[in-house]
Design an enzyme around this catalytic site. Sequence first.
Site, mmCIF file in Angstrom:
data_model
loop_
_atom_site.group_PDB
_atom_site.id
_atom_site.type_symbol
_atom_site.label_atom_id
_atom_site.label_comp_id
_atom_site.label_asym_id
_atom_site.label_seq_id
_atom_site.Cartn_x
_atom_site.Cartn_y
_atom_site.Cartn_z
ATOM 1 N N VAL A 11 4.339 22.976 -15.103
ATOM 2 C CA VAL A 11 5.413 23.941 -14.818
ATOM 3 C C VAL A 11 6.764 23.237 -14.762
ATOM 4 C CG1 VAL A 11 6.335 25.451 -12.996
ATOM 5 C CG2 VAL A 11 3.922 25.598 -13.644
ATOM 6 N N THR A 121 2.926 27.850 -6.445
ATOM 7 C CA THR A 121 2.258 29.030 -5.879
ATOM 8 C C THR A 121 1.811 28.703 -4.451
ATOM 9 O OG1 THR A 121 1.493 29.583 -8.084
ATOM 10 C CG2 THR A 121 0.380 30.677 -6.245
ATOM 11 N N GLU A 149 6.224 31.289 -10.452
ATOM 12 C CA GLU A 149 6.170 31.053 -11.899
ATOM 13 C C GLU A 149 5.038 31.873 -12.513
ATOM 14 O OE1 GLU A 149 8.116 29.072 -14.079
ATOM 15 O OE2 GLU A 149 6.892 30.406 -15.285
ATOM 16 N N PHE A 150 5.309 32.478 -13.689
ATOM 17 C CA PHE A 150 4.298 33.330 -14.322
ATOM 18 C C PHE A 150 3.922 32.859 -15.730
ATOM 19 C CE2 PHE A 150 6.607 35.860 -11.221
ATOM 20 C CZ PHE A 150 5.566 36.436 -10.491
ATOM 21 N N ASN A 206 -2.066 37.332 -10.383
ATOM 22 C CA ASN A 206 -3.230 36.561 -10.838
ATOM 23 C C ASN A 206 -4.549 37.166 -10.361
ATOM 24 O OD1 ASN A 206 -1.756 34.849 -12.354
ATOM 25 N ND2 ASN A 206 -2.091 33.024 -11.122
ATOM 26 N N GLY A 251 -16.625 37.605 -21.184
ATOM 27 C CA GLY A 251 -17.002 36.232 -21.521
ATOM 28 C C GLY A 251 -17.623 35.510 -20.351
ATOM 29 N N CYS A 258 -5.045 28.011 -12.743
ATOM 30 C CA CYS A 258 -4.457 28.942 -11.773
ATOM 31 C C CYS A 258 -5.400 29.999 -11.211
ATOM 32 C CB CYS A 258 -3.257 29.640 -12.403
ATOM 33 S SG CYS A 258 -1.885 28.505 -12.636
ATOM 34 N N LYS A 261 -8.121 28.995 -8.507
ATOM 35 C CA LYS A 261 -7.563 28.517 -7.233
ATOM 36 C C LYS A 261 -6.745 29.620 -6.550
ATOM 37 C CE LYS A 261 -3.125 26.290 -8.161
ATOM 38 N NZ LYS A 261 -2.350 27.061 -7.200
ATOM 39 N N ARG A 325 -8.742 21.966 -16.763
ATOM 40 C CA ARG A 325 -8.974 22.337 -15.366
ATOM 41 C C ARG A 325 -9.784 23.640 -15.292
ATOM 42 N NH1 ARG A 325 -2.951 21.480 -12.850
ATOM 43 N NH2 ARG A 325 -2.303 22.013 -14.963
HETATM 44 P P1 NAD Z 1 0.600 19.707 -12.229
HETATM 45 O O1 NAD Z 1 -0.531 19.144 -11.462
HETATM 46 O O2 NAD Z 1 0.549 19.729 -13.723
HETATM 47 O O3 NAD Z 1 1.950 18.965 -11.816
HETATM 48 C C1 NAD Z 1 2.318 18.659 -10.515
HETATM 49 C C2 NAD Z 1 3.239 17.434 -10.554
HETATM 50 O O4 NAD Z 1 3.765 17.215 -9.267
HETATM 51 C C3 NAD Z 1 2.516 16.144 -10.953
HETATM 52 O O5 NAD Z 1 3.194 15.547 -12.034
HETATM 53 C C4 NAD Z 1 2.600 15.265 -9.697
HETATM 54 O O6 NAD Z 1 2.722 13.889 -9.972
HETATM 55 C C5 NAD Z 1 3.876 15.808 -9.064
HETATM 56 N N1 NAD Z 1 3.999 15.547 -7.629
HETATM 57 C C6 NAD Z 1 3.069 15.667 -6.648
HETATM 58 N N2 NAD Z 1 3.591 15.361 -5.455
HETATM 59 C C7 NAD Z 1 4.900 15.060 -5.663
HETATM 60 C C8 NAD Z 1 5.980 14.683 -4.833
HETATM 61 N N3 NAD Z 1 5.811 14.580 -3.507
HETATM 62 N N4 NAD Z 1 7.180 14.426 -5.379
HETATM 63 C C9 NAD Z 1 7.357 14.542 -6.726
HETATM 64 N N5 NAD Z 1 6.378 14.901 -7.573
HETATM 65 C C10 NAD Z 1 5.162 15.157 -7.060
HETATM 66 O O7 NAD Z 1 0.778 21.181 -11.658
HETATM 67 P P2 NAD Z 1 1.274 22.486 -12.470
HETATM 68 O O8 NAD Z 1 0.168 23.016 -13.295
HETATM 69 O O9 NAD Z 1 2.590 22.211 -13.074
HETATM 70 O O10 NAD Z 1 1.444 23.510 -11.252
HETATM 71 C C11 NAD Z 1 2.517 23.386 -10.327
HETATM 72 C C12 NAD Z 1 2.562 24.646 -9.480
HETATM 73 O O11 NAD Z 1 2.864 25.784 -10.305
HETATM 74 C C13 NAD Z 1 1.250 24.990 -8.768
HETATM 75 O O12 NAD Z 1 1.526 25.555 -7.531
HETATM 76 C C14 NAD Z 1 0.615 26.015 -9.685
HETATM 77 O O13 NAD Z 1 -0.255 26.879 -8.997
HETATM 78 C C15 NAD Z 1 1.835 26.777 -10.186
HETATM 79 N N6 NAD Z 1 1.673 27.419 -11.487
HETATM 80 C C16 NAD Z 1 1.074 26.756 -12.504
HETATM 81 C C17 NAD Z 1 0.929 27.377 -13.746
HETATM 82 C C18 NAD Z 1 0.227 26.696 -14.883
HETATM 83 O O14 NAD Z 1 -0.095 27.371 -15.864
HETATM 84 N N7 NAD Z 1 -0.023 25.401 -14.833
HETATM 85 C C19 NAD Z 1 1.444 28.668 -13.936
HETATM 86 C C20 NAD Z 1 2.103 29.307 -12.870
HETATM 87 C C21 NAD Z 1 2.197 28.668 -11.656
#
Ligand code: NAD
Length: 423
Positions: A11, A121, A149-150, A206, A251, A258, A261, A325
């Site tokens: 994100v 989230t 974020e969506f 979600n 399926g 997402c 969790k 994941r």
């Molecule tokens: P991710 O695991 O890909 O990335 C998280 C990043 O945060 C990692 O690079 C990690 O090193 C960094 N991090 C952790 N602790 C830190 C700190 N203290 N300081 C700086 N950096 C730090 O996660 P993501 O998939 O990008 O998801 C992030 C959030 O967005 C989650 O809450 C998720 O639920 C939400 N979200 C994700 C998606 C998706 O499709 N991936 C969609 C919508 C919402």
Amino acid sequence: MNITIIGTGFVGVVSAAVYASFGNNVIGLDIDPKKINSLKLGKVPFFEPKLEDLLIQQQNSKNLTFTTSYEKAIADAQIVIIAVGTPSLPSGAVDLTYIKQACEDLAPHLKENTIVVIKSTVPPGIFKEIKPIIASKTKVNFYLAALPEFLKEGTAVDDTLNPDRIVIGAIEETVINQLTKLHQPFNAPIVTVKPESAQMIKYTANAYLATRITFINQIADLCEHNGADINDVIEGIGYDKRIGHHYWYPGLGYGGSCFPKDVNELASYAKKVKEDKNLVITIGKLNEQRIPKLLNKYSSLIGGWKNKTIGILGISFKPNTNDTREAPALKIIPELLNKGSIVNAFDPKAIWSPSNNSNYTQAKTAKEAINKADCIMVLVEWPEFINYKFPKVEKPTLFIDTRNLFEAEKLSSLGYTYQGIGR
Ligand code: NAD
């Protein structure tokens, strides 16, 4: 505006590149130096269509930089957006460790009136926990806001550039005004609500999509008892404007970074507030039972998994991403190996392997993965698989089409025993 994004994971990088593309001065911050070094070189450490081009373009235009230093990243920021991970604990409750750590580390560097925005989230009510953490490490005034974020992996850049809506959860007028101004160029409806409502909007979206997937699987299971075809049922119900044809995916259940969790976290929240019979609790349980239930059924079709060669097509949790994941493959392959199968899997982008198992090979091509298979399982609707010309087979071969992509008659004419979902 000067914007800092904390957490340059999936994100964070997409948001950073997109905010930069609207002329903001964006700094991406992460605690992972390998990730930051790679981003500085214009390399995205995961596969996402269109992202690398946008990243390089914005770095060249000097709108986007990356660092591991909180001091450098926060000092001039008007808006700090936290996009770190919020995984589930084994109990299903959200793990706020990364959020709390980020709050502690950013606080000493804040300038007066910075807005700290939570994009990750998180459950409603969390501001009561994080406000004191920041306040204990700074003397300046700061604001908190929610900005869920969506985006969807696989189409993340387009989703972020053209969102269906922007949801801003804030109370103070100055915060609402600044966040509204930041999002004006997105040309999308802006929903401005209380932070708790914004957080519930994210979980509700979600949980609802996960419910649709679970619901149509329940109906698909019933179809298998009576000869109905779930695809016909979807076509028939979809003309009802209250229902629609979109977003029906019978399926293996929902996976990915997402839905599982977020449903578990909402279920855990429901239990915490003593709503023990809430539907989301059941949705999560049904989804967990889905793959074991289907594997059981397939096992009886093939006469047990022991010594069978299985060709798996698709390791990522969906097409156009290498994210594994909560991918079905990661639940199915270990189970097949446990039961004594030989597994050859192929994915156009995702790489995965169980530790130390000589019965598993990640094949370099789809052809190699399905060679001599007793059973082929198509787990992901990658275009490569949809267009694949499956060869004629001489020996009995079970063809499990978990995405209902193929015509049963055509595969039967090539010698396969076809098994779809709910048909
Ligand atoms: P991710 O695991 O890909 O990335 C998280 C990043 O945060 C990692 O690079 C990690 O090193 C960094 N991090 C952790 N602790 C830190 C700190 N203290 N300081 C700086 N950096 C730090 O996660 P993501 O998939 O990008 O998801 C992030 C959030 O967005 C989650 O809450 C998720 O639920 C939400 N979200 C994700 C998606 C998706 O499709 N991936 C969609 C919508 C919402």
